[in-house]
Write an enzyme that holds these catalytic residues in place. Sequence first.
Site, PDB file in Angstrom:
ATOM      1  N   GLU A  16       0.875  -1.158  -0.005  1.00 41.35           N
ATOM      2  CA  GLU A  16      -0.024  -0.131  -0.156  1.00 41.35           C
ATOM      3  C   GLU A  16       0.641   1.163   0.154  1.00 41.35           C
ATOM      4  OE1 GLU A  16      -3.649   0.258   2.593  1.00 41.35           O
ATOM      5  OE2 GLU A  16      -2.683   2.046   3.354  1.00 41.35           O
ATOM      6  N   TYR A  48      -6.619   7.052  -0.680  1.00 40.29           N
ATOM      7  CA  TYR A  48      -7.556   8.111  -0.977  1.00 40.29           C
ATOM      8  C   TYR A  48      -7.997   8.811   0.409  1.00 40.29           C
ATOM      9  CZ  TYR A  48     -11.541  10.360  -3.439  1.00 40.29           C
ATOM     10  OH  TYR A  48     -12.572  10.957  -4.188  1.00 40.29           O
TER      11      TYR A  48
HETATM   12  P1  FAD Z   1     -17.840   0.215   7.043  1.00 39.91           P
HETATM   13  O1  FAD Z   1     -17.724  -1.473   6.485  1.00 39.91           O
HETATM   14  O2  FAD Z   1     -19.016   0.829   6.581  1.00 39.91           O
HETATM   15  O3  FAD Z   1     -17.935  -0.122   8.576  1.00 39.91           O
HETATM   16  C1  FAD Z   1     -17.847   1.051   9.609  1.00 39.91           C
HETATM   17  C2  FAD Z   1     -18.477   0.870  10.840  1.00 39.91           C
HETATM   18  O4  FAD Z   1     -19.914   0.771  10.447  1.00 39.91           O
HETATM   19  C3  FAD Z   1     -18.624  -0.583  11.370  1.00 39.91           C
HETATM   20  O5  FAD Z   1     -18.440  -0.461  12.824  1.00 39.91           O
HETATM   21  C4  FAD Z   1     -19.476  -1.395  10.939  1.00 39.91           C
HETATM   22  O6  FAD Z   1     -19.645  -2.482  11.888  1.00 39.91           O
HETATM   23  C5  FAD Z   1     -20.564  -0.444  10.904  1.00 39.91           C
HETATM   24  N1  FAD Z   1     -21.631  -0.825   9.865  1.00 39.91           N
HETATM   25  C6  FAD Z   1     -21.461  -1.236   8.806  1.00 39.91           C
HETATM   26  N2  FAD Z   1     -22.707  -1.547   8.218  1.00 39.91           N
HETATM   27  C7  FAD Z   1     -23.447  -1.018   8.779  1.00 39.91           C
HETATM   28  C8  FAD Z   1     -24.851  -1.052   8.917  1.00 39.91           C
HETATM   29  N3  FAD Z   1     -25.644  -1.633   8.065  1.00 39.91           N
HETATM   30  N4  FAD Z   1     -25.777  -0.633   9.995  1.00 39.91           N
HETATM   31  C9  FAD Z   1     -24.895  -0.114  11.247  1.00 39.91           C
HETATM   32  N5  FAD Z   1     -23.683  -0.065  11.328  1.00 39.91           N
HETATM   33  C10 FAD Z   1     -22.950  -0.783  10.272  1.00 39.91           C
HETATM   34  N6  FAD Z   1      -9.630   5.393   5.091  1.00 39.91           N
HETATM   35  C11 FAD Z   1      -9.637   6.382   4.036  1.00 39.91           C
HETATM   36  O7  FAD Z   1     -10.176   7.315   4.326  1.00 39.91           O
HETATM   37  N7  FAD Z   1      -8.908   6.208   2.762  1.00 39.91           N
HETATM   38  C12 FAD Z   1      -8.053   5.143   2.601  1.00 39.91           C
HETATM   39  O8  FAD Z   1      -7.512   5.075   1.561  1.00 39.91           O
HETATM   40  C13 FAD Z   1      -8.334   4.098   3.589  1.00 39.91           C
HETATM   41  N8  FAD Z   1      -7.764   2.830   3.457  1.00 39.91           N
HETATM   42  C14 FAD Z   1      -7.700   1.688   4.428  1.00 39.91           C
HETATM   43  C15 FAD Z   1      -7.282   0.406   3.790  1.00 39.91           C
HETATM   44  C16 FAD Z   1      -7.641  -0.543   4.829  1.00 39.91           C
HETATM   45  C17 FAD Z   1      -6.857  -1.796   4.310  1.00 39.91           C
HETATM   46  C18 FAD Z   1      -8.304  -0.305   6.100  1.00 39.91           C
HETATM   47  C19 FAD Z   1      -8.422  -1.706   7.009  1.00 39.91           C
HETATM   48  C20 FAD Z   1      -8.914   0.901   6.219  1.00 39.91           C
HETATM   49  C21 FAD Z   1      -8.738   1.736   5.345  1.00 39.91           C
HETATM   50  N9  FAD Z   1      -9.275   3.109   5.925  1.00 39.91           N
HETATM   51  C22 FAD Z   1      -8.936   4.118   4.958  1.00 39.91           C
HETATM   52  C23 FAD Z   1      -9.926   3.401   6.876  1.00 39.91           C
HETATM   53  C24 FAD Z   1     -11.253   3.343   6.604  1.00 39.91           C
HETATM   54  O9  FAD Z   1     -12.123   4.151   5.944  1.00 39.91           O
HETATM   55  C25 FAD Z   1     -11.773   3.071   8.426  1.00 39.91           C
HETATM   56  O10 FAD Z   1     -11.665   2.298   9.067  1.00 39.91           O
HETATM   57  C26 FAD Z   1     -13.414   3.546   8.498  1.00 39.91           C
HETATM   58  O11 FAD Z   1     -13.721   3.963   9.727  1.00 39.91           O
HETATM   59  C27 FAD Z   1     -14.468   2.192   8.203  1.00 39.91           C
HETATM   60  O12 FAD Z   1     -14.285   2.043   6.945  1.00 39.91           O
HETATM   61  P2  FAD Z   1     -15.046   0.483   6.170  1.00 39.91           P
HETATM   62  O13 FAD Z   1     -14.989   0.716   4.665  1.00 39.91           O
HETATM   63  O14 FAD Z   1     -14.389  -0.628   7.024  1.00 39.91           O
HETATM   64  O15 FAD Z   1     -16.510   0.836   6.942  1.00 39.91           O
END
Ligand code: FAD
Length: 287
Positions: A16, A48
């Site tokens: 990454e 991003y």
């Molecule tokens: P989600 O999957 O939407 O989950 C977020 C929270 O919401 C979790 O607590 C989940 O349990 C909860 N949730 C999900 N669906 C529901 C629902 N239907 N109802 C209620 N609660 C729900 N951030 C950036 O800004 N830019 C990046 O480039 C970036 N790269 C990353 C790369 C990796 C490999 C990782 C692990 C993280 C990265 N992040 C990045 C950080 C990430 O955006 C954060 O951790 C963010 O807080 C959660 O993103 P997610 O896509 O896991 O969210």
Amino acid sequence: MISDSLFHGRTIFSFEVFPPKRSAPIDTIYRTLDGLQGLHPDFISVTYGAAGNGNTASTVQIASAIQRQYGIESVAHLPCLYLSHKQAASMVSEFQENGIQNILALRGDVVPDLQPQGDFPHASALVSFLKQAGNFHILAACYPEVHPEAPDMKTDIRHLKEKTDAGASHLITQLFLDNTYFYSFLKRVRAAGITAPVEAGIMPVINKKQIQRMVSLCGASLPEKFRTMMDRYGDNPEAMQDAGIAYAVDQIVDLVSHGVDGIHLYTMNNPLVARRICKATATLFKN
Ligand code: FAD
């Protein structure tokens, strides 16, 4: 495009990188990519900024250059909390125009004082959108120590399943420093019926400042072995770098021995550290 067959029969290895800050010239990333040449990762992903932060163009530009100039598969990260459907559609066109077919669909972190758009409250909504919008290989994030906002692991894994059911076919974990969290998480993920390959996110911790930031951002727990190492070498930059690399290599050896699907190395744009880790582990990935 990353093919599902990539994982068949071997552990994959990916990197990454992040785009340079707005104040820094875009060229600095090419020095990083030049420094990674010859290491042959299966892909390189490009982060991003959560709220765009003005680096949208550079994420696309860098992901495209990784493929076209360096001949390596790339993945563009895409956080969605502050995107409207219209903006997401325009991002899709931009990806397609630039030959980007692999997308890490993310919600993104909450930015204080910035109102979410409301179109994509969770990453699963973006996964569904991308699935409809084109022929993409969609990746998603997961959390061996539970996402900080989730009430518990069971709920978090239920939400992870929503992402894979919506079309995410490849998962990458948040960094962790204690492999036992990963193994027990993976067991629960498989028990929940999630079959997508899970790459383990490994970050070599090579200075004290990095660990403070890391803990406040993602809440990774610090095992006793790690704390002892920090206490001993934290104020000695050279020794800390050696110790941090050795710690990451030790994690990787253990994970690969246990048959992990893949290792995703958070390079922190530091090719020298990535090179040392690759040198120490290269033969592990050959079978
Ligand atoms: P989600 O999957 O939407 O989950 C977020 C929270 O919401 C979790 O607590 C989940 O349990 C909860 N949730 C999900 N669906 C529901 C629902 N239907 N109802 C209620 N609660 C729900 N951030 C950036 O800004 N830019 C990046 O480039 C970036 N790269 C990353 C790369 C990796 C490999 C990782 C692990 C993280 C990265 N992040 C990045 C950080 C990430 O955006 C954060 O951790 C963010 O807080 C959660 O993103 P997610 O896509 O896991 O969210």
